[in-house]
Motif scaffolding. Structure first.
Motif, PDB file in Angstrom:
ATOM      1  N   LEU A  32       0.797  -1.204   0.130  1.00  8.84           N
ATOM      2  CA  LEU A  32      -0.183  -0.061  -0.022  1.00  8.84           C
ATOM      3  C   LEU A  32       0.831   1.283   0.159  1.00  8.84           C
ATOM      4  O   LEU A  32       0.506   2.397  -0.670  1.00  8.84           O
ATOM      5  CB  LEU A  32      -0.899  -0.001   1.182  1.00  8.84           C
ATOM      6  N   GLU A  33       1.863   1.340   0.782  1.00  7.17           N
ATOM      7  CA  GLU A  33       2.827   2.478   0.844  1.00  7.17           C
ATOM      8  C   GLU A  33       3.475   2.674  -0.555  1.00  7.17           C
ATOM      9  O   GLU A  33       3.589   4.057  -1.160  1.00  7.17           O
ATOM     10  CB  GLU A  33       3.790   2.286   1.928  1.00  7.17           C
ATOM     11  N   ARG A  34       3.861   1.664  -1.411  1.00  7.08           N
ATOM     12  CA  ARG A  34       4.295   1.557  -2.769  1.00  7.08           C
ATOM     13  C   ARG A  34       3.280   2.310  -3.592  1.00  7.08           C
ATOM     14  O   ARG A  34       3.630   3.154  -4.433  1.00  7.08           O
ATOM     15  CB  ARG A  34       4.927   0.207  -3.200  1.00  7.08           C
ATOM     16  N   LEU A  35       2.121   1.785  -3.535  1.00  5.68           N
ATOM     17  CA  LEU A  35       0.983   2.500  -4.333  1.00  5.68           C
ATOM     18  C   LEU A  35       0.693   3.872  -3.897  1.00  5.68           C
ATOM     19  O   LEU A  35       0.527   4.743  -4.846  1.00  5.68           O
ATOM     20  CB  LEU A  35      -0.210   1.500  -4.307  1.00  5.68           C
ATOM     21  N   GLN A  36       0.645   4.147  -2.785  1.00  7.55           N
ATOM     22  CA  GLN A  36       0.567   5.835  -2.243  1.00  7.55           C
ATOM     23  C   GLN A  36       1.553   6.508  -2.759  1.00  7.55           C
ATOM     24  O   GLN A  36       1.161   7.753  -3.080  1.00  7.55           O
ATOM     25  CB  GLN A  36       0.440   5.630  -0.480  1.00  7.55           C
ATOM     26  N   THR A  37       2.634   6.237  -2.828  1.00  6.98           N
ATOM     27  CA  THR A  37       3.703   6.949  -3.629  1.00  6.98           C
ATOM     28  C   THR A  37       3.792   7.357  -4.809  1.00  6.98           C
ATOM     29  O   THR A  37       3.661   8.424  -5.569  1.00  6.98           O
ATOM     30  CB  THR A  37       5.062   6.140  -3.276  1.00  6.98           C
ATOM     31  N   ARG A  38       2.968   6.196  -5.655  1.00  8.19           N
ATOM     32  CA  ARG A  38       2.733   6.124  -7.214  1.00  8.19           C
ATOM     33  C   ARG A  38       1.476   7.075  -7.380  1.00  8.19           C
ATOM     34  O   ARG A  38       1.286   7.716  -8.553  1.00  8.19           O
ATOM     35  CB  ARG A  38       2.594   4.791  -7.694  1.00  8.19           C
ATOM     36  N   PHE A  39       0.306   6.831  -6.525  1.00 13.18           N
ATOM     37  CA  PHE A  39      -0.888   7.578  -6.575  1.00 13.18           C
ATOM     38  C   PHE A  39      -1.456   8.228  -5.486  1.00 13.18           C
ATOM     39  O   PHE A  39      -2.085   8.092  -4.706  1.00 13.18           O
ATOM     40  CB  PHE A  39      -2.015   6.455  -6.789  1.00 13.18           C
ATOM     41  N   PRO A  40      -0.598   9.587  -5.151  1.00 17.15           N
ATOM     42  CA  PRO A  40      -1.000  10.141  -4.183  1.00 17.15           C
ATOM     43  C   PRO A  40      -2.261  10.765  -3.826  1.00 17.15           C
ATOM     44  O   PRO A  40      -2.555  11.156  -2.700  1.00 17.15           O
ATOM     45  CB  PRO A  40       0.082  11.291  -4.125  1.00 17.15           C
ATOM     46  N   ASP A  41      -3.196  10.728  -4.977  1.00 16.67           N
ATOM     47  CA  ASP A  41      -4.525  11.414  -5.035  1.00 16.67           C
ATOM     48  C   ASP A  41      -5.348  10.319  -4.871  1.00 16.67           C
ATOM     49  O   ASP A  41      -6.537  10.794  -5.060  1.00 16.67           O
ATOM     50  CB  ASP A  41      -4.500  12.555  -6.137  1.00 16.67           C
ATOM     51  N   ASN A  42      -4.997   9.106  -4.737  1.00 14.50           N
ATOM     52  CA  ASN A  42      -6.029   8.085  -4.490  1.00 14.50           C
ATOM     53  C   ASN A  42      -6.283   7.902  -3.190  1.00 14.50           C
ATOM     54  O   ASN A  42      -5.345   7.332  -2.299  1.00 14.50           O
ATOM     55  CB  ASN A  42      -5.751   6.784  -5.326  1.00 14.50           C
ATOM     56  N   TYR A  43      -7.225   8.333  -2.659  1.00 13.56           N
ATOM     57  CA  TYR A  43      -7.193   8.568  -1.111  1.00 13.56           C
ATOM     58  C   TYR A  43      -8.142   7.358  -0.531  1.00 13.56           C
ATOM     59  O   TYR A  43      -7.901   6.987   0.557  1.00 13.56           O
ATOM     60  CB  TYR A  43      -7.825   9.555  -0.549  1.00 13.56           C
ATOM     61  N   LYS A  44      -8.377   6.121  -1.534  1.00 11.99           N
ATOM     62  CA  LYS A  44      -8.909   4.843  -1.073  1.00 11.99           C
ATOM     63  C   LYS A  44      -7.634   4.135  -0.440  1.00 11.99           C
ATOM     64  O   LYS A  44      -8.050   3.379   0.357  1.00 11.99           O
ATOM     65  CB  LYS A  44      -9.343   4.348  -1.968  1.00 11.99           C
ATOM     66  N   ILE A  45      -6.239   4.446  -0.837  1.00 11.48           N
ATOM     67  CA  ILE A  45      -5.359   3.795  -0.534  1.00 11.48           C
ATOM     68  C   ILE A  45      -5.124   4.240   1.039  1.00 11.48           C
ATOM     69  O   ILE A  45      -4.787   3.515   1.862  1.00 11.48           O
ATOM     70  CB  ILE A  45      -3.958   4.277  -1.353  1.00 11.48           C
ATOM     71  N   SER A  46      -5.432   5.709   1.141  1.00  8.47           N
ATOM     72  CA  SER A  46      -5.303   6.106   2.709  1.00  8.47           C
ATOM     73  C   SER A  46      -6.215   5.472   3.380  1.00  8.47           C
ATOM     74  O   SER A  46      -5.955   5.113   4.845  1.00  8.47           O
ATOM     75  CB  SER A  46      -5.522   7.700   2.801  1.00  8.47           C
ATOM     76  N   ARG A  47      -7.197   5.284   2.903  1.00  9.04           N
ATOM     77  CA  ARG A  47      -8.402   4.590   3.781  1.00  9.04           C
ATOM     78  C   ARG A  47      -8.002   2.824   4.275  1.00  9.04           C
ATOM     79  O   ARG A  47      -8.084   2.667   5.226  1.00  9.04           O
ATOM     80  CB  ARG A  47      -9.691   4.428   3.139  1.00  9.04           C
ATOM     81  N   ALA A  48      -7.399   2.355   2.985  1.00  6.99           N
ATOM     82  CA  ALA A  48      -6.860   1.070   3.160  1.00  6.99           C
ATOM     83  C   ALA A  48      -5.720   0.839   4.200  1.00  6.99           C
ATOM     84  O   ALA A  48      -5.518   0.001   5.145  1.00  6.99           O
ATOM     85  CB  ALA A  48      -6.427   0.580   1.915  1.00  6.99           C
ATOM     86  N   LEU A  49      -4.706   1.846   4.142  1.00  6.96           N
ATOM     87  CA  LEU A  49      -3.703   1.982   5.107  1.00  6.96           C
ATOM     88  C   LEU A  49      -4.368   2.021   6.692  1.00  6.96           C
ATOM     89  O   LEU A  49      -3.848   1.624   7.552  1.00  6.96           O
ATOM     90  CB  LEU A  49      -2.737   2.938   4.926  1.00  6.96           C
ATOM     91  N   GLY A  50      -5.388   3.013   6.632  1.00  6.88           N
ATOM     92  CA  GLY A  50      -5.956   3.233   8.047  1.00  6.88           C
ATOM     93  C   GLY A  50      -6.645   1.842   8.556  1.00  6.88           C
ATOM     94  O   GLY A  50      -6.296   1.309   9.749  1.00  6.88           O
ATOM     95  N   ASP A  51      -7.330   1.235   7.760  1.00  9.19           N
ATOM     96  CA  ASP A  51      -7.878  -0.279   8.028  1.00  9.19           C
ATOM     97  C   ASP A  51      -6.650  -1.147   8.389  1.00  9.19           C
ATOM     98  O   ASP A  51      -6.879  -1.950   9.225  1.00  9.19           O
ATOM     99  CB  ASP A  51      -8.361  -0.764   6.749  1.00  9.19           C
TER     100      ASP A  51
END
Length: 268
Positions: free
Chosen positions: A124-143
């Protein structure tokens, strides 16, 4: 005749004769359609309790964990439907029948089959770096961080308080951009509560109950927070509501005990 043959060749070969940008667009469309189909099928398999089959389908669809939508579905399956796990980095899944034991019971048995590598945080952190505006990834990291705290099965080096701080940071980012539901708001409130930040926990718990008024656990936790903040009348109301909503005696007893503590404080 030659003209008819050329027309037939164009129709037969399809995208082969398209210019490079058009071919690329067609390929991308087909890939997106295949991914959407796989996501629908995986969700159906989860509904049928065929968790390993769902995982295998998602893994074939995106073997390198590069497609956000597929990775997010993998994360959901991994965190919610594993039979066993090694530090939330490797997971075992089962295909269950309707009357089989619950997943919690299977986890306690400690038996499983193949374990699949999926280091959730790293992916998830790798994807967050590539797609910083995809806030579903932030939600998934919170989960992910909330799961870490609940299962106590990973990230021991971070310490519990740091896990809660990371839970808060990821959910705040997700909620600020419209990515949240009653469960994520509850988890945010719980993280604040466990850090002793009772005032900060009020808004997330209240938002949880706006979205799911019958969520008994949120009523119970909010009652505890309100007791700590000396808002006894409101605390009493939520404790009573929790007693009404919990379906089982042990939880009802917990809520009743909290209610007795609130009423004792009100008499002083």
């Amino acid at each position: 005749m030659a003209r008819l043959f050329s027309l037939f060749l164009l129709l037969y070969t399809g995208s082969w004769l398209l210019p490079n940008p058009a071919r690329a667009q067609t390929t991308a469309w087909r890939r997106a359609a295949a991914e959407a189909t796989a996501l629908r099928q995986a969700r159906q398999l989860v509904l049928e309790r065929r968790y390993e089959a769902a995982w295998q389908l998602l893994s074939v669809t995106d073997p390198t964990n590069a497609v956000p939508a597929v990775v997010l579905e993998k994360t959901d399956v991994a965190l919610n439907y594993y039979a066993n796990t090694e530090n939330l980095r490797r997971f075992a899944f089962r295909n269950l029948k309707l009357l089989d034991l619950s997943l919690d019971s299977i986890r306690q048995l400690g038996t499983d089959s193949v374990r699949y590598a999926f280091p959730v945080r790293k992916v998830l952190e790798r994807l967050q770096t590539r797609f910083p505006d995809n806030y579903k990834i932030s939600r998934a990291l919170g989960d992910y961080y909330f799961t870490v705290q609940q299962c106590d099965c990973a990230e021991q080096a971070l310490g519990e308080d740091e896990v809660f701080r990371r839970t808060i940071a990821q959910y705040q980012e997700a909620h600020a951009h419209g990515q949240g539901d009653y469960l994520s708001y509850f988890a945010l409130g719980y993280a604040y509560q466990r850090l002793g930040q009772f005032q900060e926990s009020l808004a997330p718990f209240e938002r949880t109950l706006q979205l799911r008024p019958t969520y008994a656990t949120a009523h119970l936790n909010l009652a505890f927070v309100l007791l700590e903040l000396k808002q006894f009348q409101k605390a009493q109301e939520h404790a009573r509501r929790a007693i009404e909503l919990f379906p089982d005696d042990p939880h009802k007893e917990d809520a009743a005990f909290l209610l007795s503590q609130i009423e004792e404080r009100m008499r002083k």
